[in-house]
Design an enzyme around this catalytic site. Structure first.
Site, PDB file in Angstrom:
ATOM      1  N   LYS A 290     160.487  10.667  13.793  1.00 19.48           N
ATOM      2  CA  LYS A 290     159.243   9.692  13.535  1.00 19.48           C
ATOM      3  C   LYS A 290     158.132   9.590  14.475  1.00 19.48           C
ATOM      4  O   LYS A 290     158.505   8.881  15.539  1.00 19.48           O
ATOM      5  CB  LYS A 290     159.708   8.377  12.687  1.00 19.48           C
TER       6      LYS A 290
ATOM      7  N   GLY B 204     159.708   3.469  23.538  1.00 19.00           N
ATOM      8  CA  GLY B 204     158.461   2.738  23.112  1.00 19.00           C
ATOM      9  C   GLY B 204     158.616   1.276  23.680  1.00 19.00           C
ATOM     10  O   GLY B 204     159.190   1.147  24.888  1.00 19.00           O
ATOM     11  N   SER B 205     158.077   0.167  23.346  1.00 22.25           N
ATOM     12  CA  SER B 205     157.900  -0.991  23.682  1.00 22.25           C
ATOM     13  C   SER B 205     159.286  -1.690  23.775  1.00 22.25           C
ATOM     14  O   SER B 205     160.325  -1.739  23.135  1.00 22.25           O
ATOM     15  CB  SER B 205     157.047  -1.942  23.267  1.00 22.25           C
TER      16      SER B 205
ATOM     17  N   GLU C 169     164.735   3.565  25.445  1.00 22.46           N
ATOM     18  CA  GLU C 169     163.920   3.785  26.881  1.00 22.46           C
ATOM     19  C   GLU C 169     162.622   2.950  26.645  1.00 22.46           C
ATOM     20  O   GLU C 169     161.786   3.145  25.507  1.00 22.46           O
ATOM     21  CB  GLU C 169     163.504   5.449  27.112  1.00 22.46           C
TER      22      GLU C 169
ATOM     23  N   CYS D  18     154.566   4.295  30.765  1.00 15.04           N
ATOM     24  CA  CYS D  18     155.585   3.220  30.982  1.00 15.04           C
ATOM     25  C   CYS D  18     155.799   3.020  32.526  1.00 15.04           C
ATOM     26  O   CYS D  18     156.175   2.064  32.824  1.00 15.04           O
ATOM     27  CB  CYS D  18     156.766   4.093  30.463  1.00 15.04           C
TER      28      CYS D  18
ATOM     29  N   GLU E  67     154.570  -6.274  31.229  1.00 18.61           N
ATOM     30  CA  GLU E  67     153.932  -5.169  31.185  1.00 18.61           C
ATOM     31  C   GLU E  67     152.521  -5.149  30.701  1.00 18.61           C
ATOM     32  O   GLU E  67     152.133  -5.636  29.576  1.00 18.61           O
ATOM     33  CB  GLU E  67     154.791  -4.094  30.345  1.00 18.61           C
TER      34      GLU E  67
HETATM   35  P1  NAD Z   1     155.872   1.034  20.183  1.00 22.89           P
HETATM   36  O1  NAD Z   1     157.121   0.325  20.464  1.00 22.89           O
HETATM   37  O2  NAD Z   1     154.998   0.022  19.683  1.00 22.89           O
HETATM   38  O3  NAD Z   1     156.064   1.988  19.066  1.00 22.89           O
HETATM   39  C1  NAD Z   1     157.021   3.107  19.529  1.00 22.89           C
HETATM   40  C2  NAD Z   1     157.703   3.554  18.088  1.00 22.89           C
HETATM   41  O4  NAD Z   1     158.431   2.700  17.311  1.00 22.89           O
HETATM   42  C3  NAD Z   1     156.403   4.137  17.181  1.00 22.89           C
HETATM   43  O5  NAD Z   1     156.717   5.168  16.445  1.00 22.89           O
HETATM   44  C4  NAD Z   1     156.354   3.015  16.380  1.00 22.89           C
HETATM   45  O6  NAD Z   1     155.971   3.261  15.096  1.00 22.89           O
HETATM   46  C5  NAD Z   1     157.945   2.677  16.131  1.00 22.89           C
HETATM   47  N1  NAD Z   1     158.334   1.210  15.694  1.00 22.89           N
HETATM   48  C6  NAD Z   1     157.377   0.234  15.744  1.00 22.89           C
HETATM   49  N2  NAD Z   1     158.047  -0.710  15.022  1.00 22.89           N
HETATM   50  C7  NAD Z   1     159.371  -0.309  14.704  1.00 22.89           C
HETATM   51  C8  NAD Z   1     160.647  -0.904  13.817  1.00 22.89           C
HETATM   52  N3  NAD Z   1     160.439  -2.052  13.633  1.00 22.89           N
HETATM   53  N4  NAD Z   1     161.789  -0.095  13.779  1.00 22.89           N
HETATM   54  C9  NAD Z   1     161.719   1.167  14.063  1.00 22.89           C
HETATM   55  N5  NAD Z   1     160.488   1.551  14.851  1.00 22.89           N
HETATM   56  C10 NAD Z   1     159.448   0.868  15.081  1.00 22.89           C
HETATM   57  O7  NAD Z   1     155.345   1.846  21.607  1.00 22.89           O
HETATM   58  P2  NAD Z   1     154.100   2.537  21.814  1.00 22.89           P
HETATM   59  O8  NAD Z   1     152.974   1.344  21.760  1.00 22.89           O
HETATM   60  O9  NAD Z   1     153.947   3.658  20.778  1.00 22.89           O
HETATM   61  O10 NAD Z   1     154.214   3.005  23.227  1.00 22.89           O
HETATM   62  C11 NAD Z   1     153.958   2.016  24.396  1.00 22.89           C
HETATM   63  C12 NAD Z   1     155.247   1.506  24.973  1.00 22.89           C
HETATM   64  O11 NAD Z   1     156.312   2.575  25.259  1.00 22.89           O
HETATM   65  C13 NAD Z   1     155.151   0.804  26.312  1.00 22.89           C
HETATM   66  O12 NAD Z   1     155.989  -0.105  26.530  1.00 22.89           O
HETATM   67  C14 NAD Z   1     155.895   2.213  27.224  1.00 22.89           C
HETATM   68  O13 NAD Z   1     156.144   1.395  28.566  1.00 22.89           O
HETATM   69  C15 NAD Z   1     156.628   2.602  26.356  1.00 22.89           C
HETATM   70  N6  NAD Z   1     156.997   3.993  26.787  1.00 22.89           N
HETATM   71  C16 NAD Z   1     158.301   4.098  27.481  1.00 22.89           C
HETATM   72  C17 NAD Z   1     158.762   5.339  27.902  1.00 22.89           C
HETATM   73  C18 NAD Z   1     160.232   5.611  28.797  1.00 22.89           C
HETATM   74  O14 NAD Z   1     160.541   6.608  28.833  1.00 22.89           O
HETATM   75  N7  NAD Z   1     160.897   4.649  29.168  1.00 22.89           N
HETATM   76  C19 NAD Z   1     157.931   6.367  27.866  1.00 22.89           C
HETATM   77  C20 NAD Z   1     156.617   6.155  27.199  1.00 22.89           C
HETATM   78  C21 NAD Z   1     156.243   4.868  26.774  1.00 22.89           C
END
Ligand code: NAD
Length: 498
Positions: A174, A227-228, A250, A284, A387
Site C-alpha cells: 500500500k 511512516g509517522s 520505522e 525522517c 518532529e
Molecule cells: P504517515 O504515517 O502519515 O503515513 C505512512 C503510511 O501509513 C501511508 O501509506 C498511510 O496511508 C499509512 N497509514 C496512515 N494511517 C494508517 C492506519 N491507521 N493504518 C495503516 N496505515 C496507515 O507518514 P507520512 O506522512 O507518509 O510520512 C512521514 C513520516 O514518515 C515522518 O514521521 C517521517 O519521519 C517518517 N519516515 C520514517 C522513515 C524511517 O525509515 N524511519 C523513513 C521515511 C519517513
C-alpha cells in the site's frame, strides 16, 4: 505530461476503479500527475486472498529462482531510472538530484537483493552428538503487508517488498496516498519483470479505509511499516492483538547535528544546511536541532544564517533549485505550528520562514527556511522535542561534549545523529553514549546505503530496521536437527531408556 490512471493490481490483473482520488504536483497544484483508486476493505480482502494463495507455490521456488525475477526487475529499474527520477520529483516535489538519488537507491536495493539470492540463507552448526547435523534456516512468514510513506516513493517500498519476496513471502503493497503514481510505476515494472500472479499485489488508498483493514487482516502475518510515530504506534498496538502477527515500524525522529569546539566550521555549516534543508526538511533523518559548543556558536550562527538565506526554493525540475515545495497544504500548517511554538517558547528567530506565494511560487506549497536559537538548552519545549518534518531548525548552544550528548538524548526519539569534530576520542564518546540508529561523523545526519540497516531506537523504531535489516523481519529462523545414527542419543546426557 498526460495524467496517469493508476489501478489496483490484484492476482496478476489490473482492476478498474470508479471512485478515484487525484495526485497533484506539490510544486504546481494545477498539474494532475494522475488518479488512483479510493480502495476499500473489500479490495484489501481480495489482495490478501491472492497473496495467501500465491504463497503456496512461490515459497516452493528456490531462492536463486526468485532472485532471478528480482534481477529482471533490477534491469527494468535501470532502464527507467531517469523516468522514475522525474516522476518522483513531479509527484513529491524533491529537487531532481534527489529524485534521481531515490531512483538510484531503488536500483541498488534491487541489485543487492537479487545478489543475496545466491548467498547462504542458513548455515550448519555442530551438535553435541557427532551423529547429528544441526542447521539454522530462514523460512518465509507468509503474507507481508508493506505500508510506505511518500518521501522516498521508489526506494522505501523496495527496502520492504524485495527482501520479503526473495525470502518466499508474498506481498500486499500500500503506497502513500500522496505518491500513488510512483507506486503504480513500481507495480508496472514488477508485472513486466514476471512475478507470478498474486506474489506482489498493490492496493491504493488512504490510511483508515485501506491501511487499517490491511494491518488488522487475520491472513496478514507481518506488517512492514514506515511512516509517522502516531501511525506506527497504532500499528504495533493492533498487531499485538494477534499473537502470530509481527510488526516492524520505522518512524520519525528529532535528529541533531552536534558541532563540537574543534569542528571544521565550514564542514559543520555545510553539514547543517544539507541535514536540515535537503528534501525541505521532510526526511525522517533531517537535522532539526543543531547542538553546538557555545565557544564557536556566534561565528557558526552568523555564517550559517547567511548561507541559509541564500537557499533557492522552487520547482525541483529546475536543477538550480535546492529546496522544493512541502508535500501538501497540511504540511504548511504543521510547519507554521512548529514555528509559532518556537516563538511562544521564547526562541530568538534568526531566519523567519515565509509561505511563498508570488511569481514562480504562486501555485505550489512553497515555504522558506525557519531558523531559531536559544541562549542555552531549554528543557521541555515542544519545538526542541517534537518532529517538525519541515524546514525548521533550532540552534542550541551547550557547554562541552557531555552536555551535548545529554541534550541530544533529551527527546523521545532516537533516529539520526551527526557529530562534527576532528577528535577521535570525542566522536567515540558520542558514538557510545548517544541514542540513535544511524550515526554519522563529519557528515550531515542524512544519507543511506541499502547494504546498511536503516532504522532507529526509542520512539523512532521498534528494532527492526529497513533495507539490509529487513530479511530478519520477513523470515523465521528455524532450528533443524537430523540424526544420522540408528539409535537415538540425546543432548545434555538425557537418557533414552524406555
Ligand atoms: P504517515 O504515517 O502519515 O503515513 C505512512 C503510511 O501509513 C501511508 O501509506 C498511510 O496511508 C499509512 N497509514 C496512515 N494511517 C494508517 C492506519 N491507521 N493504518 C495503516 N496505515 C496507515 O507518514 P507520512 O506522512 O507518509 O510520512 C512521514 C513520516 O514518515 C515522518 O514521521 C517521517 O519521519 C517518517 N519516515 C520514517 C522513515 C524511517 O525509515 N524511519 C523513513 C521515511 C519517513
Amino acid at each position: 505530461m498526460n495524467p496517469v490512471t493508476a489501478r489496483n493490481y490484484i492476482n496478476g490483473e489490473w482492476r478498474n476503479a470508479t471512485d478515484v482520488f487525484e495526485s497533484v504536483n506539490p510544486a504546481n497544484r494545477n498539474e494532475i500527475i494522475g488518479t488512483a483508486p479510493n480502495s476499500t476493505a473489500q479490495d484489501v480482502d481480495d489482495a490478501v486472498a491472492a497473496a495467501e494463495h500465491a504463497f503456496k507455490t512461490w515459497r516452493e521456488l528456490s531462492w536463486v529462482k526468485r532472485a532471478e525475477i528480482i534481477d529482471n526487475f533490477a534491469q527494468l529499474i535501470k532502464r527507467d531510472v531517469e523516468e522514475i527520477a522525474v516522476l518522483v520529483t513531479r509527484e513529491c516535489g524533491k529537487p531532481i538530484n534527489e529524485g534521481r538519488a531515490d531512483a538510484v537507491e531503488a536500483l541498488h536495493m534491487a541489485q543487492y537483493i537479487a545478489g543475496l539470492g545466491r548467498l547462504p540463507h542458513g548455515y550448519a552448526v555442530s551438535s553435541e552428538i557427532s551423529a547429528k547435523d544441526a542447521y539454522i534456516l530462514r523460512k518465509p512468514k507468509g503474507v507481508v503487508a508493506c505500508i510506505t510513506p511518500w518521501n522516498f516513493p521508489s526506494a522505501i517500498p523496495l527496502w520492504l517488498v524485495l527482501p520479503a519476496v526473495l525470502a518466499g513471502n508474498t506481498v500486499v503493497f500500500k503506497p502513500a496516498e500522496q505518491t500513488p503514481i510512483c507506486g503504480h510505476k513500481l507495480m508496472e515494472l514488477f508485472h513486466e519483470a514476471g512475478f507470478p500472479a498474486g506474489v506482489i499485489n498493490l492496493v491504493h488508498g488512504f490510511g483508515e479505509p485501506v491501511g487499517d483493514p490491511l494491518v488488522k487482516h487475520k491472513a496478514v502475518d507481518a506488517v512492514l511499516f514506515t511512516g509517522s510515530r502516531a501511525v506506527g504506534k497504532y500499528i504495533q498496538q493492533v498487531a499485538a492483538n494477534d499473537l502470530f502477527k509481527f510488526a516492524a515500524t520505522e518512524m520519525g525522529g528529532k535528529n541533531a547535528t552536534i558541532v563540537l569546539e574543534d569542528a571544521d566550521l565550514e564542514l559543520a555549516i555545510n553539514a547543517c544546511v544539507l541535514g536540515a534543508f535537503k528534501t525541505s526538511g521532510q526526511r525522517c533523518v533531517s537535522t532539526s536541532r543543531i547542538i553546538i559548543d557555545k565557544k564557536i556558536e556566534a561565528e557558526f550562527t552568523a555564517r550559517y544564517v547567511e548561507k541559509v538565506k541564500r537557499i533557492r526554493v522552487g520547482d525541483g525540475l529546475n536543477p538550480d533549485v535546492f529546496m522544493g515545495p512541502l508535500i501538501e497544504a497540511g504540511a504548511i500548517d504543521k510547519w507554521q505550528h512548529h514555528n509559532a511554538k518556537a516563538k511562544e517558547e521564547g526562541a530568538q528567530v534568526l531566519v523567519d520562514g515565509q509561505v511563498l506565494t508570488e511569481g514562480e511560487h504562486a501555485n505550489g506549497n512553497f515555504v522558506s527556511p525557519f531558523v531559531y536559537r536559544f541562549d542555552g538548552y531549554k528543557k521541555n519545549t515542544f519545538c526542541l522535542r517534537e518532529e517538525a518534518f519541515s524546514p525548521h531548525v533550532g540552534i542550541i548552544p551547550i557547554d562541552g561534549l557531555e552536555e551535548a550528548v545529554e541534550v541530544y538524548n533529551d527527546t523521545d526519539y532516537g533516529l539520526a545523529m551527526a557529530v562534527i569534530t576532528e577528535d577521535y576520542r570525542k566522536w567515540r564518546y558520542v558514538r557510545d553514549h548517544a541514542d540513535y540508529g544511524l550515526g554519522y561523523v563529519n557528515l550531515p545526519s542524512i544519507g543511506a546505503e541499502v547494504h546498511l540497516p536503516f532504522g532507529g531506537v526509542k520512539a523512532s523504531g521498534n528494532g527492526h530496521p529497513g533495507a539490509e535489516g529487513i530479511l530478519e523481519s520477513v523470515t523465521h529462523r528455524v532450528a533443524f536437527t537430523v540424526n544420522h545414527a540408528r539409535e537415538i542419543v540425546m543432548a545434555q546426557g538425557l537418557t533414552t531408556n524406555i
